[in-house]
Design a protein around this motif. Structure first.
Motif, PDB file in Angstrom:
ATOM      1  N   ASP A 193      -2.826   7.254 -20.733  1.00 19.38           N
ATOM      2  CA  ASP A 193      -1.602   7.782 -20.087  1.00 19.38           C
ATOM      3  C   ASP A 193      -1.887   8.288 -18.378  1.00 19.38           C
ATOM      4  N   ARG A 194      -3.194   9.112 -18.578  1.00 12.25           N
ATOM      5  CA  ARG A 194      -3.803   9.072 -17.057  1.00 12.25           C
ATOM      6  C   ARG A 194      -4.138   8.410 -15.998  1.00 12.25           C
ATOM      7  N   LEU A 195      -4.696   7.014 -17.374  1.00 13.77           N
ATOM      8  CA  LEU A 195      -6.061   5.928 -16.709  1.00 13.77           C
ATOM      9  C   LEU A 195      -4.800   4.874 -15.914  1.00 13.77           C
ATOM     10  N   ALA A 196      -4.038   5.054 -16.458  1.00 16.17           N
ATOM     11  CA  ALA A 196      -2.622   3.750 -15.748  1.00 16.17           C
ATOM     12  C   ALA A 196      -1.791   4.567 -15.069  1.00 16.17           C
ATOM     13  N   THR A 197      -1.458   6.073 -14.839  1.00 17.80           N
ATOM     14  CA  THR A 197      -1.260   6.314 -13.146  1.00 17.80           C
ATOM     15  C   THR A 197      -2.222   6.229 -12.369  1.00 17.80           C
ATOM     16  N   GLY A 198      -3.540   6.984 -12.798  1.00 17.36           N
ATOM     17  CA  GLY A 198      -4.184   6.766 -11.727  1.00 17.36           C
ATOM     18  C   GLY A 198      -4.521   4.563 -11.492  1.00 17.36           C
ATOM     19  N   PHE A 199      -4.315   4.035 -11.879  1.00 17.19           N
ATOM     20  CA  PHE A 199      -4.078   3.067 -11.981  1.00 17.19           C
ATOM     21  C   PHE A 199      -2.937   2.431 -10.301  1.00 17.19           C
ATOM     22  N   THR A 200      -1.861   2.947 -10.779  1.00 20.54           N
ATOM     23  CA  THR A 200      -0.940   2.622 -10.273  1.00 20.54           C
ATOM     24  C   THR A 200      -0.830   3.045  -9.263  1.00 20.54           C
ATOM     25  N   GLY A 201      -1.463   4.337  -8.526  1.00 22.77           N
ATOM     26  CA  GLY A 201      -1.801   5.462  -8.332  1.00 22.77           C
ATOM     27  C   GLY A 201      -2.685   4.667  -6.924  1.00 22.77           C
ATOM     28  N   ILE A 202      -3.361   4.169  -6.956  1.00 23.45           N
ATOM     29  CA  ILE A 202      -5.068   3.763  -7.047  1.00 23.45           C
ATOM     30  C   ILE A 202      -4.627   3.383  -6.175  1.00 23.45           C
ATOM     31  N   VAL A 203      -3.598   1.459  -6.968  1.00 22.20           N
ATOM     32  CA  VAL A 203      -3.508  -0.067  -6.465  1.00 22.20           C
ATOM     33  C   VAL A 203      -2.506   0.468  -4.969  1.00 22.20           C
ATOM     34  N   ARG A 204      -1.524   1.606  -5.277  1.00 18.34           N
ATOM     35  CA  ARG A 204      -0.721   1.979  -4.081  1.00 18.34           C
ATOM     36  C   ARG A 204      -1.044   2.156  -2.844  1.00 18.34           C
ATOM     37  N   ALA A 205      -1.669   3.223  -3.264  1.00 13.93           N
ATOM     38  CA  ALA A 205      -2.415   3.996  -1.812  1.00 13.93           C
ATOM     39  C   ALA A 205      -3.321   2.718  -1.007  1.00 13.93           C
ATOM     40  N   THR A 206      -4.065   2.342  -2.170  1.00 12.50           N
ATOM     41  CA  THR A 206      -5.297   1.504  -0.892  1.00 12.50           C
ATOM     42  C   THR A 206      -4.629   0.360  -0.570  1.00 12.50           C
ATOM     43  N   ILE A 207      -3.178   0.513  -0.849  1.00 16.23           N
ATOM     44  CA  ILE A 207      -2.173  -1.121   0.057  1.00 16.23           C
ATOM     45  C   ILE A 207      -1.794  -0.365   0.891  1.00 16.23           C
ATOM     46  N   LYS A 208      -1.344   0.461   0.557  1.00 20.23           N
ATOM     47  CA  LYS A 208      -0.734   1.196   1.923  1.00 20.23           C
ATOM     48  C   LYS A 208      -1.770   2.351   2.606  1.00 20.23           C
ATOM     49  N   GLY A 209      -2.631   2.915   2.458  1.00 24.79           N
ATOM     50  CA  GLY A 209      -3.399   3.343   2.772  1.00 24.79           C
ATOM     51  C   GLY A 209      -4.796   2.040   3.573  1.00 24.79           C
ATOM     52  N   SER A 210      -5.053   1.741   3.586  1.00 22.29           N
ATOM     53  CA  SER A 210      -5.897  -0.171   3.711  1.00 22.29           C
ATOM     54  C   SER A 210      -5.585  -1.201   4.782  1.00 22.29           C
ATOM     55  N   VAL A 211      -3.917  -1.512   4.025  1.00 19.29           N
ATOM     56  CA  VAL A 211      -3.848  -3.141   3.780  1.00 19.29           C
ATOM     57  C   VAL A 211      -2.493  -2.657   5.229  1.00 19.29           C
ATOM     58  N   VAL A 212      -2.071  -1.186   4.403  1.00 18.62           N
ATOM     59  CA  VAL A 212      -0.835  -1.582   5.922  1.00 18.62           C
ATOM     60  C   VAL A 212      -1.398  -0.860   7.020  1.00 18.62           C
ATOM     61  N   VAL A 213      -2.168  -0.101   6.752  1.00 26.12           N
ATOM     62  CA  VAL A 213      -2.428   0.444   8.130  1.00 26.12           C
ATOM     63  C   VAL A 213      -3.257  -0.535   9.118  1.00 26.12           C
ATOM     64  N   GLY A 214      -3.988  -1.171   8.436  1.00 27.72           N
ATOM     65  CA  GLY A 214      -4.996  -2.499   8.910  1.00 27.72           C
ATOM     66  C   GLY A 214      -4.374  -3.731   9.512  1.00 27.72           C
ATOM     67  N   LEU A 215      -2.959  -4.130   8.711  1.00 29.85           N
ATOM     68  CA  LEU A 215      -2.176  -4.676  10.114  1.00 29.85           C
ATOM     69  C   LEU A 215      -1.453  -4.115  11.133  1.00 29.85           C
ATOM     70  N   VAL A 216      -1.381  -2.462  10.487  1.00 30.43           N
ATOM     71  CA  VAL A 216      -0.491  -2.264  12.134  1.00 30.43           C
ATOM     72  C   VAL A 216      -1.237  -1.842  13.401  1.00 30.43           C
ATOM     73  N   GLN A 217      -2.834  -2.015  12.558  1.00 33.57           N
ATOM     74  CA  GLN A 217      -3.598  -1.269  14.024  1.00 33.57           C
ATOM     75  C   GLN A 217      -3.972  -2.993  14.295  1.00 33.57           C
ATOM     76  N   GLY A 218      -3.667  -3.697  13.590  1.00 34.07           N
ATOM     77  CA  GLY A 218      -4.627  -5.561  14.192  1.00 34.07           C
ATOM     78  C   GLY A 218      -3.119  -5.524  15.123  1.00 34.07           C
ATOM     79  N   ALA A 219      -1.807  -5.241  14.923  1.00 35.50           N
ATOM     80  CA  ALA A 219      -0.782  -5.810  15.172  1.00 35.50           C
ATOM     81  C   ALA A 219      -0.458  -5.585  16.400  1.00 35.50           C
ATOM     82  N   LEU A 220      -1.707  -3.832  16.340  1.00 38.17           N
ATOM     83  CA  LEU A 220      -1.164  -2.604  17.919  1.00 38.17           C
ATOM     84  C   LEU A 220      -2.762  -3.915  18.856  1.00 38.17           C
ATOM     85  N   GLY A 221      -2.870  -3.866  18.256  1.00 37.02           N
ATOM     86  CA  GLY A 221      -4.601  -4.883  19.075  1.00 37.02           C
ATOM     87  C   GLY A 221      -4.220  -6.583  19.402  1.00 37.02           C
ATOM     88  N   THR A 222      -3.900  -6.943  18.437  1.00 41.79           N
ATOM     89  CA  THR A 222      -2.813  -8.254  19.012  1.00 41.79           C
ATOM     90  C   THR A 222      -1.685  -7.790  20.183  1.00 41.79           C
TER      91      THR A 222
END
Length: 348
Positions: A193-222
């Motif tokens: 259960d702890r590994l599963a919670t960590g798995f989903t938490g890391i996936v969401r945090a990585t996509i939101k924190g890296s992908v979404v933020v990167g896309l926003v910064q790229g869009a502002l730069g464009t």
């Protein structure tokens, strides 16, 4: 022997399954990520549809297609067109890097020019060759990826269809599948259960924190580059989105040289606009959006996120942006659980 033989059978058949699905591993990975990220939206549709799971999953897939997939395909094709145009411009000599460098170099103070000359960075011919080789290699990579996709249209469409098809079932039956997987894992249930919670938490945090933020910064730069009239704004925005993975400097390695070139060539207000946008909008987007989107710390050091992200990209391409930090998070979580169990164990 019977127990050992059965475990050997499980290992071999699992390995065989991985080999069979290997050609579609990335579509399956992105389908799983989409199911995790859009599970709250599926639940909302599920409640509004009166518990009709199929309708909720179809509605969620429509949102994913309209809001994510179609814009990504449209922007990707435009970026490929810009990259191909720049390659042709380099080959035909329409872009003179030496002239650009001479303009910037001439605007620098005399002591800085002397220092660059002493270090060998004042040689215009050598710098032109290096810059053109780097630019053509980078742009050629994008063009080759586009050609590989276009050259195997059937394979691309097949992988795309499989990704959507699997996403439907993962959205609809995600809870049942995850419960079955956790039940079958050869771990104690609290650890699973702890590994599963960590798995989903890391996936969401990585996509939101890296992908979404990167896309926003790229869009502002464009948008900034388009306003000041810099060509290939979409391509530079993509580079800025990728550079946002680097801590501290991040997108500044893209908008900084662009602002310096504009100021050196006499485009004063354009250069000032790029600097203001880079500091006030692009630079602050990470500090403002990341705490809002991620919400809590993943427990992974920034330096480890950087190394695993770059290593994941080198091994798996864009999928490595998520897989790299995910592996790091599970690594830290697993060793943390082991340390806790060792501390709780009775001392001899």
């Amino acid at each position: 022997m019977e127990q050992g033989g059965f475990l050997l059978f499980l290992g071999l058949v699992t390995l065989a399954l991985i080999v069979v699905i290997m050609p579609f591993l990335q579509p399956l990975l992105w389908a799983m990520l989409a199911a995790i990220m859009f599970q709250p939206l599926f639940r909302r549709f599920h409640e509004r549809s009166g518990g009709r799971e199929n309708q909720a999953a179809i509605a969620t897939l429509l949102v994913i297609t309209v809001a994510v997939i179609l814009p990504a395909l449209f922007i990707g094709s435009a970026i490929v067109d810009e990259a191909a145009g720049l390659i042709v411009a380099f080959q035909e000599g329409d872009i003179n890097v030496a002239q650009w460098f001479a303009q910037v170099f001439g605007a620098l103070p005399a002591n800085v020019q002397a220092s660059l000359n002493a270090s060998g960075w004042g040689d215009l011919v050598a710098l032109q060759e290096r810059a053109q080789e780097f630019a053509q290699a980078s742009l050629g990579l994008i063009a080759r990826q586009a050609v590989s996709i276009g050259g195997s249209v059937f394979g691309f469409v097949l992988a795309f269809g499989i990704g959507l098809y699997v996403s439907f079932f993962l959205l609809r039956d995600g809870r049942k599948i995850s419960a079955a997987v956790l039940h079958c894992l050869p771990f104690e249930r609290p650890i699973a259960d702890r590994l599963a919670t960590g798995f989903t938490g890391i996936v969401r945090a990585t996509i939101k924190g890296s992908v979404v933020v990167g896309l926003v910064q790229g869009a502002l730069g464009t948008l900034t580059f388009w306003v000041v009239g810099i060509p290939s704004a979409l391509l530079l925005g993509l580079v800025m989105a990728i550079a946002s993975l680097l801590p501290a400097i991040g997108p500044a390695i893209v908008w900084g040289p662009a602002a310096l070139y504009l100021l050196a060539t006499g485009a004063i207000w354009q250069g000032v606009a790029v600097i203001v946008s880079g500091v006030a909008l692009i630079g602050l987007a990470d500090n403002i959006l990341r705490p809002i989107l991620v919400g809590r710390d993943t427990g992974i050091p920034d330096w480890l996120i950087l190394i695993t992200t770059l290593g994941g990209i080198a091994l798996l391409g864009l999928s490595g942006i998520v897989v790299g930090p995910l592996v790091a998070g599970l690594f830290l979580a697993g060793w943390g659980i082991l340390a806790e169990q060792r501390d709780r164990a009775p001392q001899p």
